[in-house]
Design a protein around this motif. Structure first.
Motif, PDB file in Angstrom:
ATOM      1  N   VAL A  31      54.542  30.422 -30.456  1.00  0.00           N
ATOM      2  CA  VAL A  31      55.646  30.189 -28.982  1.00  0.00           C
ATOM      3  C   VAL A  31      55.139  30.842 -27.820  1.00  0.00           C
ATOM      4  CG1 VAL A  31      58.224  30.649 -28.894  1.00  0.00           C
ATOM      5  CG2 VAL A  31      57.990  29.394 -30.572  1.00  0.00           C
ATOM      6  N   SER A  32      54.534  32.341 -28.181  1.00  0.00           N
ATOM      7  CA  SER A  32      54.241  32.925 -27.347  1.00  0.00           C
ATOM      8  C   SER A  32      52.949  32.292 -26.195  1.00  0.00           C
ATOM      9  CB  SER A  32      53.896  34.692 -27.613  1.00  0.00           C
ATOM     10  OG  SER A  32      53.120  34.268 -28.710  1.00  0.00           O
ATOM     11  N   GLU A  33      51.945  32.029 -27.505  1.00  0.00           N
ATOM     12  CA  GLU A  33      51.135  30.822 -26.628  1.00  0.00           C
ATOM     13  C   GLU A  33      51.499  29.964 -25.546  1.00  0.00           C
ATOM     14  OE1 GLU A  33      48.670  29.908 -30.007  1.00  0.00           O
ATOM     15  OE2 GLU A  33      48.022  31.444 -30.346  1.00  0.00           O
ATOM     16  N   MET A  34      52.528  29.001 -26.468  1.00  0.00           N
ATOM     17  CA  MET A  34      52.789  27.874 -25.561  1.00  0.00           C
ATOM     18  C   MET A  34      53.948  28.506 -23.927  1.00  0.00           C
ATOM     19  SD  MET A  34      54.371  25.510 -28.636  1.00  0.00           S
ATOM     20  CE  MET A  34      53.029  24.854 -29.558  1.00  0.00           C
ATOM     21  N   PHE A  35      54.656  30.005 -24.415  1.00  0.00           N
ATOM     22  CA  PHE A  35      54.979  30.247 -22.442  1.00  0.00           C
ATOM     23  C   PHE A  35      54.048  30.411 -21.781  1.00  0.00           C
ATOM     24  CE2 PHE A  35      57.602  33.375 -20.835  1.00  0.00           C
ATOM     25  CZ  PHE A  35      58.951  32.830 -20.486  1.00  0.00           C
ATOM     26  N   SER A  36      52.811  30.862 -22.869  1.00  0.00           N
ATOM     27  CA  SER A  36      52.103  31.977 -21.389  1.00  0.00           C
ATOM     28  C   SER A  36      51.790  30.529 -20.703  1.00  0.00           C
ATOM     29  CB  SER A  36      50.956  32.734 -22.199  1.00  0.00           C
ATOM     30  OG  SER A  36      51.921  33.455 -22.828  1.00  0.00           O
ATOM     31  N   PHE A  38      53.088  27.429 -20.692  1.00  0.00           N
ATOM     32  CA  PHE A  38      53.640  27.252 -19.226  1.00  0.00           C
ATOM     33  C   PHE A  38      53.776  27.651 -18.489  1.00  0.00           C
ATOM     34  CE2 PHE A  38      58.060  26.982 -17.889  1.00  0.00           C
ATOM     35  CZ  PHE A  38      58.286  25.389 -17.450  1.00  0.00           C
ATOM     36  N   ILE A  39      54.119  29.315 -18.270  1.00  0.00           N
ATOM     37  CA  ILE A  39      54.234  29.432 -17.324  1.00  0.00           C
ATOM     38  C   ILE A  39      52.337  29.633 -15.814  1.00  0.00           C
ATOM     39  CG2 ILE A  39      54.222  32.582 -16.090  1.00  0.00           C
ATOM     40  CD1 ILE A  39      57.043  31.683 -17.442  1.00  0.00           C
ATOM     41  N   TYR A  49      55.877  19.352 -14.677  1.00  0.00           N
ATOM     42  CA  TYR A  49      55.336  19.010 -16.165  1.00  0.00           C
ATOM     43  C   TYR A  49      55.062  18.057 -16.865  1.00  0.00           C
ATOM     44  CZ  TYR A  49      59.377  21.969 -14.201  1.00  0.00           C
ATOM     45  OH  TYR A  49      59.992  22.915 -13.590  1.00  0.00           O
ATOM     46  N   THR A  52      51.900  19.852 -18.006  1.00  0.00           N
ATOM     47  CA  THR A  52      51.836  21.037 -18.956  1.00  0.00           C
ATOM     48  C   THR A  52      52.527  21.142 -19.918  1.00  0.00           C
ATOM     49  OG1 THR A  52      52.756  22.026 -16.632  1.00  0.00           O
ATOM     50  CG2 THR A  52      53.299  23.144 -18.410  1.00  0.00           C
ATOM     51  N   ILE A  56      49.862  22.028 -23.658  1.00  0.00           N
ATOM     52  CA  ILE A  56      50.479  22.737 -24.157  1.00  0.00           C
ATOM     53  C   ILE A  56      50.551  22.128 -25.429  1.00  0.00           C
ATOM     54  CG2 ILE A  56      52.878  23.381 -25.491  1.00  0.00           C
ATOM     55  CD1 ILE A  56      54.132  24.157 -22.415  1.00  0.00           C
TER      56      ILE A  56
END
Length: 84
Positions: A31-36, A38-39, A49, A52, A56
């Motif tokens: 989740v932290s990798e995916m969020f990073s 994404f940002i 999107y 992105t 992801i």
């Protein structure tokens, strides 16, 4: 994974269900990798999107092996007995 550490002889084999908690750590890593990603892709590179989401998905597949091993190591480190 190896059965024992080559340097210290630590046994990596545990009772059934020992690494159940490592799944939570693996999930947190993913989740932290995916969020990073994404940002970075949305706000820094200005990608759409769809691109992105594609990036992801590819990143999650490629990082799964790394996350599997790293989460087990983190879990063992969290539950290790302190040496006297």
């Amino acid at each position: 994974m190896k059965k024992q550490c080559d340097q210290c002889g630590y046994s990596f084999e545990r009772e059934p269900g020992y690494f159940f908690g490592a799944m939570y750590i693996s999930y947190a890593l993913a989740v932290s990798e995916m969020f990073s990603v994404f940002i970075l892709s949305i706000f820094v590179f200005g990608m759409s999107y769809l691109y992105t989401l594609s990036i992801i998905c590819i990143m999650a597949i490629l990082a799964s092996t790394f996350n599997f091993r790293k989460s087990r190591v983190i879990w063992m480190y969290l539950l290790r007995k302190p040496s006297s």
